[in-house]
Design an enzyme around this catalytic site. Structure first.
Site, short mmCIF file in Angstrom:
data_model
loop_
_atom_site.label_atom_id
_atom_site.label_comp_id
_atom_site.label_asym_id
_atom_site.label_seq_id
_atom_site.Cartn_x
_atom_site.Cartn_y
_atom_site.Cartn_z
N PHE A 37 0.82 -1.22 0.00
CA PHE A 37 0.00 0.00 0.00
C PHE A 37 0.85 1.27 0.00
O PHE A 37 0.42 2.31 0.45
CB PHE A 37 -0.96 0.00 1.19
CG PHE A 37 -1.57 -1.33 1.49
CD1 PHE A 37 -2.40 -1.94 0.56
CD2 PHE A 37 -1.30 -1.99 2.67
CE1 PHE A 37 -2.95 -3.19 0.82
CE2 PHE A 37 -1.85 -3.24 2.93
CZ PHE A 37 -2.68 -3.84 2.00
N ILE A 87 2.44 -7.55 -5.57
CA ILE A 87 2.11 -7.02 -4.25
C ILE A 87 0.73 -7.46 -3.80
O ILE A 87 0.18 -6.91 -2.84
CB ILE A 87 2.22 -5.48 -4.23
CG1 ILE A 87 1.28 -4.84 -5.24
CG2 ILE A 87 3.65 -5.05 -4.50
CD1 ILE A 87 1.25 -3.32 -5.16
N GLY A 88 0.16 -8.45 -4.49
CA GLY A 88 -1.14 -8.97 -4.11
C GLY A 88 -2.26 -8.54 -5.03
O GLY A 88 -3.41 -8.92 -4.82
N ASN A 104 -8.12 -8.08 -16.25
CA ASN A 104 -8.71 -9.27 -15.62
C ASN A 104 -9.87 -8.82 -14.75
O ASN A 104 -9.66 -8.37 -13.62
CB ASN A 104 -7.66 -10.00 -14.77
CG ASN A 104 -8.19 -11.30 -14.19
OD1 ASN A 104 -9.35 -11.67 -14.37
ND2 ASN A 104 -7.34 -12.01 -13.46
N PRO A 105 -11.10 -8.91 -15.23
CA PRO A 105 -12.24 -8.43 -14.45
C PRO A 105 -12.36 -9.07 -13.07
O PRO A 105 -12.85 -8.44 -12.13
CB PRO A 105 -13.45 -8.79 -15.34
CG PRO A 105 -12.88 -8.86 -16.73
CD PRO A 105 -11.49 -9.39 -16.56
N LYS A 106 -11.89 -10.30 -12.94
CA LYS A 106 -12.03 -11.00 -11.66
C LYS A 106 -11.18 -10.35 -10.59
O LYS A 106 -11.66 -10.04 -9.49
CB LYS A 106 -11.63 -12.47 -11.85
CG LYS A 106 -12.02 -13.37 -10.69
CD LYS A 106 -11.81 -14.84 -11.08
CE LYS A 106 -12.38 -15.77 -10.03
NZ LYS A 106 -12.23 -17.20 -10.44
N THR A 107 -9.91 -10.11 -10.87
CA THR A 107 -9.05 -9.47 -9.87
C THR A 107 -9.32 -7.97 -9.79
O THR A 107 -9.11 -7.36 -8.74
CB THR A 107 -7.57 -9.73 -10.19
OG1 THR A 107 -7.29 -9.33 -11.54
CG2 THR A 107 -7.22 -11.19 -10.02
N GLY A 141 -5.86 0.26 -9.00
CA GLY A 141 -5.50 -0.14 -7.64
C GLY A 141 -5.87 0.86 -6.57
O GLY A 141 -6.12 0.48 -5.43
N GLU A 142 -5.91 2.16 -6.91
CA GLU A 142 -6.16 3.17 -5.90
C GLU A 142 -7.46 3.94 -6.13
O GLU A 142 -7.82 4.81 -5.34
CB GLU A 142 -4.97 4.14 -5.86
CG GLU A 142 -3.73 3.44 -5.34
CD GLU A 142 -2.43 4.13 -5.69
OE1 GLU A 142 -1.83 4.75 -4.79
OE2 GLU A 142 -2.01 4.05 -6.85
#
Length: 753
Positions: A277, A503-504, A645-648, A718-719
């Site tokens: 993060f 990083i996940g 990737n719509p899932k992640t 991501g943010e």
């Protein structure tokens, strides 16, 4: 380049063969390792056989000097190998420049350089022993006395300084002079330009409807699940460091600079990251100390810092204050927007959040002014924390927009619609794409916003007051210079190699999907190798840039390797590709190979502006008597370019939504104003939402085609998910109670009025 000359058994299917491709919901390729416990993180790697263990001793004061260190009792603990203090370290570790000053470090305060104490929790000793228990015992047996000075803790404390840092070590002053060509940078205005256009003060004075309010956001800490851990081992003059990182090549070059050794002699390894993060984007001062300790004892050394140490040896979200003035006509059109910010930094460093770059460009307004003041206190240096600028600055702006809507007696969604724009107001740059209002429309419909009763305290369910609030979210599209190697093997497999960081967020899966699409191979024929500075360099895994940066360069490498495969006539082939995107410095790739990747995007481009956008809607319930606040449901819609990737992606956005609720109702690092110390520095008292705090989360992703941002049209997510939701929550609390909370977090005592 041919790797071997044996006949090739591989076949490349056409790119449109219907195999795995970008846009298909795909389970993570590293998922099985993680759910079975087989995954290896930086904390799992101890540097080889028979490592020694290190333990930190940190200062118990926030300002002053060490007057005495007595090591005698500590050295009597069986198994103690070495104790590092300023007396035997001194200038053996150089300070280094901070990340925001185009360096590698999270702070310019050199570790164990002198007896000076700059902040509470500063490293004052590192004890190395055969076992963790012996190192910990000995660290606690060190007798350290201090000559304490009165510290400045936060806003309102005595002794604060404003503007550029005024208290630096001699080494830091010399480095600043060298960086400025022999001239000191003291007293100059650092950081980003303060955006402005027109006559904001005059327009505000003339406006028919005005809002003039102050807002505050607290210090917050990352608290990743994986603790801050470092292992170091030397093989002759070559150093290998195992540490979870968001910046492999930056750590490599930063350590080399600190230790005074060639960068080619430093190898950094970070296979998987257990949460970051932003906290692992810049090099902390612990790493060089562990490396020095390993050199001193001739043995691998492993450090696993405690949870409480993580509050002071790494960076965190800066505490901010804001004054927002909005002036509008009776029709709701903005005529003036003035956003002033104040931010707490450390005494020697000038870290700047710089959120006005976003807040001044969100809505159409002919007259805009802004300013940011850095306040220097006796605290550790803050740094990047998920959506660093936008999270605090849009809280202030989106709260003020809601207040303006009530002053105008206008629906908050319609106020935003009236002030929507396809060009940012400061320079008139066109957005590459902007679907803010389609996001509001989609989320409002799913939420049922049309059933809202506008008046505060007008909706209830028994003893629970019901409030509905909304807010915009935005995040700049950033793409950094990047490099990757793709190899095609005779076995029919492809290998993707790059020093990016898992990083996940699922970047390994995104890279595999990109390679599968470009090469026409099944996903299970793609091997992705990341997290090692021996691989081609990648930009920092921050600023929501990793997927866009890395997928584009992997696609480029795959296209090159296809051409080579078609003409090679057999054998394995590989291609090493580098990419310097539009807006990056001309020497961006060169900087990348020096560990200094430069991000381009957002408001920094000269010919356009590129952001992802979204809209949040939240329902809160506030108990009429106890003032307990609950958030039973959130609906958010996002337009963020091409989704790899719509899932992640949905998982990332949902995690951001949950964090937004936590930022509004739970998270704050509490500070003892007298001692300038954090006193809720553990997960027992640092509040974060748990399952019982989160109700229904609905995440809507709108399709958006935007090929101007980069070749693949990827914006980054991501943010985006957490920006603005703190404001939406505060707006909903006002709608429920009629009490406007302008200082986060929103807790019971603030509603007892």
């Amino acid at each position: 380049m041919a790797l071997q000359d044996q006949p090739s058994a591989m076949t490349l299917a056409p790119k449109d063969s219907g195999r795995a491709a970008i846009g298909e919901p795909t389970s993570r390729i590293d998922g099985r390792l993680k759910v079975t416990g087989a995954a290896r993180y930086g904390s799992d790697l101890h540097g080889g056989a028979n490592p020694a263990f290190a333990y930190l001793r940190t200062s118990s004061i926030a300002r002053g000097r060490i007057s005495r260190i007595d090591e005698s009792e500590a050295r009597q603990v069986p198994g103690v190998l070495e104790i590092l203090t300023y007396r035997n370290v001194g200038d053996r570790v150089k300070p280094g420049k901070t990340f925001s000053e185009k360096g590698y470090m999270g702070t310019s305060i050199a570790p164990l350089a002198s007896d000076k104490v700059w902040h509470d929790g500063q490293i004052v000793a590192l004890v190395v022993a055969d076992t963790f228990e012996a190192a910990r015992d000995a660290a606690h047996r060190l007798r350290i006395d201090y000559a304490e000075e009165a510290p400045s803790a936060t806003f309102g404390s005595a002794g604060l300084t404003e503007g550029k840092a005024t208290e630096k070590t001699e080494a830091q002053q010399q480095a600043a002079k060298q960086q400025a060509g022999g001239k000191s940078k003291e007293g100059e205005n650092g950081g980003e330009e303060n955006p402005k256009v027109g006559d904001a003060e005059g327009a505000f004075a003339r406006a028919a409807v005005k809002v003039d309010q102050h807002y505050e956001t607290p210090t917050q800490h990352h608290n990743p699940i994986e603790l801050f851990t470092t292992s170091a081992v030397w093989n002759g003059d070559r150093l290998t460091v195992f540490e979870s990182s968001q910046n492999m090549w930056g750590f490599k070059y930063g350590l080399a600079e600190q230790l005074g050794i060639p960068a080619d002699n430093v190898h950094t390894v970070s296979p998987l990251v257990g949460g970051a993060f932003g906290s692992r984007g810049s090099l902390t001062q612990r790493t060089a100390l562990v490396a020095l300790a390993a050199k001193m004892i001739g043995r691998p050394v492993h450090l696993e810092a405690t949870r409480s140490d993580g509050f002071t040896i790494a960076t965190y979200r800066a505490e901010t204050r804001h004054r927002v003035r909005l002036g509008a006509g009776a029709d709701g059109r903005l005529q003036a927007l003035i956003h002033e910010g104040w931010e707490v930094s450390s005494r020697p460093d000038d870290y700047k959040v710089a959120g006005i770059d976003a807040s001044t460009r969100l809505y159409a307004c002919p007259n805009v002014a802004s300013n940011v003041t850095i306040v220097h206190a006796d605290r550790n240096t803050p740094g990047f924390m998920r959506s660093p600028p936008e999270t605090p600055y849009l809280f202030a702006l989106e709260s003020a927009i809601d207040e303006l809507a009530y002053a105008l007696k206008m629906d908050p969604v319609e106020l935003r619609r009236i002030n929507d724009t396809q060009k940012e107001p400061i320079k008139g740059l066109p957005y590459t794409s902007r679907h803010l209002m389609p996001c509001f429309d989609a989320a409002a419909a799913a939420f049922g916003w049309s059933r809202r009763s506008a008046a505060p305290r007008s909706m209830r369910d028994g003893e629970w007051l019901i409030g509905w609030g909304c807010a915009s979210t935005m995040y700049p599209t950033q793409v950094g210079s990047a490099a990757a190697r793709v190899s095609l093997l005779p076995s029919g497999r492809a290998r993707v190699e790059t020093a990016t960081h898992e990083i996940g967020t699922g970047v390994m899966t995104a890279l595999a999907l990109t390679a599968a699409e470009e090469l026409g191979l099944p996903l299970d024929k793609i091997d992705v190798i990341v997290g090692d500075s021996n691989l081609p360099p990648a930009p920092v895994a921050g600023g929501s840039n990793s997927t866009a940066s890395m997928c584009n360069v992997v696609a480029k490498a795959c296209r090159e390797v296809r051409l080579k495969a078609q003409s090679a006539g057999g054998g394995a082939v590989e291609a090493l590709a580098s990419n310097n995107p539009h807006g990056a410095p001309p020497n961006g790739v060169e900087m990348l190979y020096r560990g200094k990747p430069s991000l381009a995007g957002g408001a920094k481009l000269k010919d356009r502006i590129q952001f992802a956008f979204g809209a949040h809607f939240i329902e809160v319930r506030v108990h009429e008597r106890t003032r307990e606040v609950r958030a039973p449901r959130v609906v958010s819609a996002f337009a963020a370019g091409r989704i790899v990737n719509p899932k992640t992606a949905k998982s990332q956005l949902m995690g951001g939504q949950i964090w937004g609720i936590g930022a509004a109702l739970h998270e704050a690092t509490d500070i003892d104003r007298r001692a300038a110390r954090y006193y809720n520095n553990d997960l027992a008292e640092y509040l974060i939402p748990v399952n019982a705090d989160i109700g229904t989360i609905e995440t809507i992703i709108l399709p958006e085609e935007d090929r101007q941002v980069n070749d693949l049209g990827i914006k980054g997510i991501g943010e985006l998910g957490n920006v603005g939701l703190n404001a939406a929550t505060a707006n909903a609390v006002f709608h429920a109670t009629g009490v406007r909370i302008r200082e986060l977090p929103i807790r019971i005592e603030k509603l007892l009025v």
